[in-house]
Enzyme design. Structure first.
Site, PDB file in Angstrom:
ATOM      1  N   CYS A   1       0.953  -0.982  -0.063  1.00  0.00           N
ATOM      2  CA  CYS A   1      -0.073   0.195   0.044  1.00  0.00           C
ATOM      3  C   CYS A   1       0.582   1.254  -0.251  1.00  0.00           C
ATOM      4  O   CYS A   1       2.104   1.789   0.718  1.00  0.00           O
ATOM      5  CB  CYS A   1      -0.988   0.466   0.678  1.00  0.00           C
ATOM      6  SG  CYS A   1      -1.429   1.779   1.593  1.00  0.00           S
TER       7      CYS A   1
ATOM      8  N   HIS B   1      -6.788   3.685   0.545  1.00  0.00           N
ATOM      9  CA  HIS B   1      -5.696   3.547   2.044  1.00  0.00           C
ATOM     10  C   HIS B   1      -7.021   4.982   2.663  1.00  0.00           C
ATOM     11  O   HIS B   1      -6.181   6.398   1.403  1.00  0.00           O
ATOM     12  CB  HIS B   1      -4.592   3.791   1.903  1.00  0.00           C
ATOM     13  CG  HIS B   1      -3.954   4.223   3.462  1.00  0.00           C
ATOM     14  ND1 HIS B   1      -3.631   3.480   3.827  1.00  0.00           N
ATOM     15  CD2 HIS B   1      -4.177   5.012   4.268  1.00  0.00           C
ATOM     16  CE1 HIS B   1      -2.541   3.248   5.675  1.00  0.00           C
ATOM     17  NE2 HIS B   1      -3.756   4.810   5.491  1.00  0.00           N
TER      18      HIS B   1
ATOM     19  N   CYS C   1       0.405   3.337   3.507  1.00  0.00           N
ATOM     20  CA  CYS C   1       0.676   2.958   4.685  1.00  0.00           C
ATOM     21  C   CYS C   1       2.371   3.110   4.238  1.00  0.00           C
ATOM     22  O   CYS C   1       2.892   3.574   5.805  1.00  0.00           O
ATOM     23  CB  CYS C   1       0.760   1.396   4.221  1.00  0.00           C
ATOM     24  SG  CYS C   1      -0.706   0.739   5.232  1.00  0.00           S
TER      25      CYS C   1
ATOM     26  N   ASP D   1      -0.128  16.847  -1.449  1.00  0.00           N
ATOM     27  CA  ASP D   1      -0.920  15.873  -2.343  1.00  0.00           C
ATOM     28  C   ASP D   1       0.240  16.373  -4.045  1.00  0.00           C
ATOM     29  O   ASP D   1       0.453  17.042  -3.981  1.00  0.00           O
ATOM     30  CB  ASP D   1      -1.945  16.579  -3.231  1.00  0.00           C
ATOM     31  CG  ASP D   1      -2.414  15.448  -3.606  1.00  0.00           C
ATOM     32  OD1 ASP D   1      -3.829  14.698  -3.190  1.00  0.00           O
ATOM     33  OD2 ASP D   1      -2.442  15.364  -5.112  1.00  0.00           O
TER      34      ASP D   1
ATOM     35  N   ASN E   1     -13.190  10.876  -0.500  1.00  0.00           N
ATOM     36  CA  ASN E   1     -13.624   9.838  -1.945  1.00  0.00           C
ATOM     37  C   ASN E   1     -13.835   8.687  -1.247  1.00  0.00           C
ATOM     38  O   ASN E   1     -12.531   7.769  -1.204  1.00  0.00           O
ATOM     39  CB  ASN E   1     -13.003  10.238  -3.078  1.00  0.00           C
ATOM     40  CG  ASN E   1     -12.978  12.118  -3.451  1.00  0.00           C
ATOM     41  OD1 ASN E   1     -13.762  11.982  -2.685  1.00  0.00           O
ATOM     42  ND2 ASN E   1     -12.022  12.255  -3.705  1.00  0.00           N
TER      43      ASN E   1
ATOM     44  N   HIS F   1      -7.760   8.570   3.290  1.00  0.00           N
ATOM     45  CA  HIS F   1      -7.576   9.560   2.897  1.00  0.00           C
ATOM     46  C   HIS F   1      -8.088  10.419   3.055  1.00  0.00           C
ATOM     47  O   HIS F   1      -9.234  11.018   2.183  1.00  0.00           O
ATOM     48  CB  HIS F   1      -6.463   9.944   2.466  1.00  0.00           C
ATOM     49  CG  HIS F   1      -7.012   9.371   0.936  1.00  0.00           C
ATOM     50  ND1 HIS F   1      -7.179   8.011   0.417  1.00  0.00           N
ATOM     51  CD2 HIS F   1      -7.471   9.996  -0.615  1.00  0.00           C
ATOM     52  CE1 HIS F   1      -7.143   8.506  -1.222  1.00  0.00           C
ATOM     53  NE2 HIS F   1      -7.744   9.725  -1.178  1.00  0.00           N
TER      54      HIS F   1
ATOM     55  N   HIS G   1      -8.250  14.920   1.774  1.00  0.00           N
ATOM     56  CA  HIS G   1      -7.736  16.264   1.173  1.00  0.00           C
ATOM     57  C   HIS G   1      -8.201  16.898   2.276  1.00  0.00           C
ATOM     58  O   HIS G   1      -9.577  17.579   2.469  1.00  0.00           O
ATOM     59  CB  HIS G   1      -8.648  15.690  -0.121  1.00  0.00           C
ATOM     60  CG  HIS G   1      -8.424  14.936  -0.830  1.00  0.00           C
ATOM     61  ND1 HIS G   1      -8.051  14.647  -2.107  1.00  0.00           N
ATOM     62  CD2 HIS G   1      -9.168  13.537  -0.639  1.00  0.00           C
ATOM     63  CE1 HIS G   1      -7.524  13.727  -2.714  1.00  0.00           C
ATOM     64  NE2 HIS G   1      -7.878  13.248  -1.624  1.00  0.00           N
TER      65      HIS G   1
ATOM     66  N   HIS H   1      -3.120   1.122   8.255  1.00  0.00           N
ATOM     67  CA  HIS H   1      -4.439   0.174   6.326  1.00  0.00           C
ATOM     68  C   HIS H   1      -5.568   0.331   7.037  1.00  0.00           C
ATOM     69  O   HIS H   1      -6.265  -0.455   7.585  1.00  0.00           O
ATOM     70  CB  HIS H   1      -4.076  -1.017   6.026  1.00  0.00           C
ATOM     71  CG  HIS H   1      -3.955  -0.516   4.559  1.00  0.00           C
ATOM     72  ND1 HIS H   1      -3.906   0.559   3.707  1.00  0.00           N
ATOM     73  CD2 HIS H   1      -5.846  -1.477   4.048  1.00  0.00           C
ATOM     74  CE1 HIS H   1      -4.658  -0.423   2.711  1.00  0.00           C
ATOM     75  NE2 HIS H   1      -5.616  -1.355   2.619  1.00  0.00           N
TER      76      HIS H   1
HETATM   77  P1  5GP Z   1      -8.841   9.830  -4.364  1.00  0.00           P
HETATM   78  O1  5GP Z   1      -8.500  10.654  -5.538  1.00  0.00           O
HETATM   79  O2  5GP Z   1      -8.355   8.524  -3.823  1.00  0.00           O
HETATM   80  O3  5GP Z   1      -9.587  10.432  -3.366  1.00  0.00           O
HETATM   81  O4  5GP Z   1      -6.850  10.698  -3.561  1.00  0.00           O
HETATM   82  C1  5GP Z   1      -5.688  10.861  -4.511  1.00  0.00           C
HETATM   83  C2  5GP Z   1      -4.564  11.269  -4.253  1.00  0.00           C
HETATM   84  O5  5GP Z   1      -3.279  11.245  -3.877  1.00  0.00           O
HETATM   85  C3  5GP Z   1      -4.755  12.571  -5.141  1.00  0.00           C
HETATM   86  O6  5GP Z   1      -5.378  13.226  -5.178  1.00  0.00           O
HETATM   87  C4  5GP Z   1      -3.011  11.454  -6.165  1.00  0.00           C
HETATM   88  O7  5GP Z   1      -3.209  13.320  -6.814  1.00  0.00           O
HETATM   89  C5  5GP Z   1      -2.738  11.377  -4.802  1.00  0.00           C
HETATM   90  N1  5GP Z   1      -1.237  10.976  -5.102  1.00  0.00           N
HETATM   91  C6  5GP Z   1      -0.897  10.024  -6.018  1.00  0.00           C
HETATM   92  N2  5GP Z   1       0.056   8.754  -6.050  1.00  0.00           N
HETATM   93  C7  5GP Z   1       0.826   9.825  -4.771  1.00  0.00           C
HETATM   94  C8  5GP Z   1       1.827   9.485  -4.597  1.00  0.00           C
HETATM   95  O8  5GP Z   1       2.591   9.237  -4.791  1.00  0.00           O
HETATM   96  N3  5GP Z   1       2.333  10.749  -3.366  1.00  0.00           N
HETATM   97  C9  5GP Z   1       1.651  11.720  -3.377  1.00  0.00           C
HETATM   98  N4  5GP Z   1       2.042  12.642  -2.286  1.00  0.00           N
HETATM   99  N5  5GP Z   1       0.321  11.822  -3.599  1.00  0.00           N
HETATM  100  C10 5GP Z   1      -0.388  10.628  -4.815  1.00  0.00           C
HETATM  101 ZN    ZN Z   2      -3.002   1.306   3.290  1.00  0.00          ZN
END
Ligand code: 5GP
Ligand code: ZN
Length: 113
Positions: free
Chosen positions: A7, A97, A10, A32, A86, A99, A101, A48
């Site tokens: 993950c 995982h 994680c 992000d 989301n 998160h 925002h 996780h």
């Molecule tokens: P989701 O669409 O799952 O709610 O949001 C995932 C977020 O993770 C996105 O805004 C994306 O830009 C961010 N993200 C994806 N991969 C990485 C990464 O490797 N590092 C960081 N810092 N953010 C990431």
């Molecule tokens: Zn995780």
């Protein structure tokens, strides 16, 4: 506390402290990689948890919400900032995982969806 081997979040949350903008015992915060606002931070539990549908511990739930607010204040946001989660693919969840925002640092328009 359980991590998942493959993950991404994680490993970020439990990895290199220099990549984190904030952490405590249960949560970590980092920028992000594709910011959608002047300030765009992700706050995640160190253990996780897939998304809010899988967050069962009320104490942890409260701690996470307070961590979100603490992070917002720590990065200079106050009075006008947004939290978004989301849950599931159809809601736009890409990383499996939990998160939060945290968005701000500019005037935020109302989300269309
Ligand atoms: P989701 O669409 O799952 O709610 O949001 C995932 C977020 O993770 C996105 O805004 C994306 O830009 C961010 N993200 C994806 N991969 C990485 C990464 O490797 N590092 C960081 N810092 N953010 C990431
Ligand atoms: Zn995780």
């Amino acid at each position: 506390m359980t991590m998942k081997d493959d993950c991404l979040f994680c490993s970020i949350a439990n990895g290199d402290a220099e990549k984190l903008v904030w952490q405590n015992d249960i949560a970590a915060a980092f920028k992000d990689i594709h910011p959608q606002a002047a300030v765009h931070i992700l706050v995640v539990p160190k253990q996780h948890i897939l998304n809010l549908d899988h967050l069962d511990d009320p104490e942890l739930a409260g701690q996470l919400l307070l961590a979100v607010r603490e992070v917002a204040h720590a990065v200079g946001l106050k009075g006008g900032w947004r939290v978004r989660v989301n849950n599931g693919r159809s809601a736009g969840q890409v990383v499996d995982h939990l998160h939060f925002h945290v968005l701000g640092g500019q005037e935020l328009k109302h989300d269309a969806h």
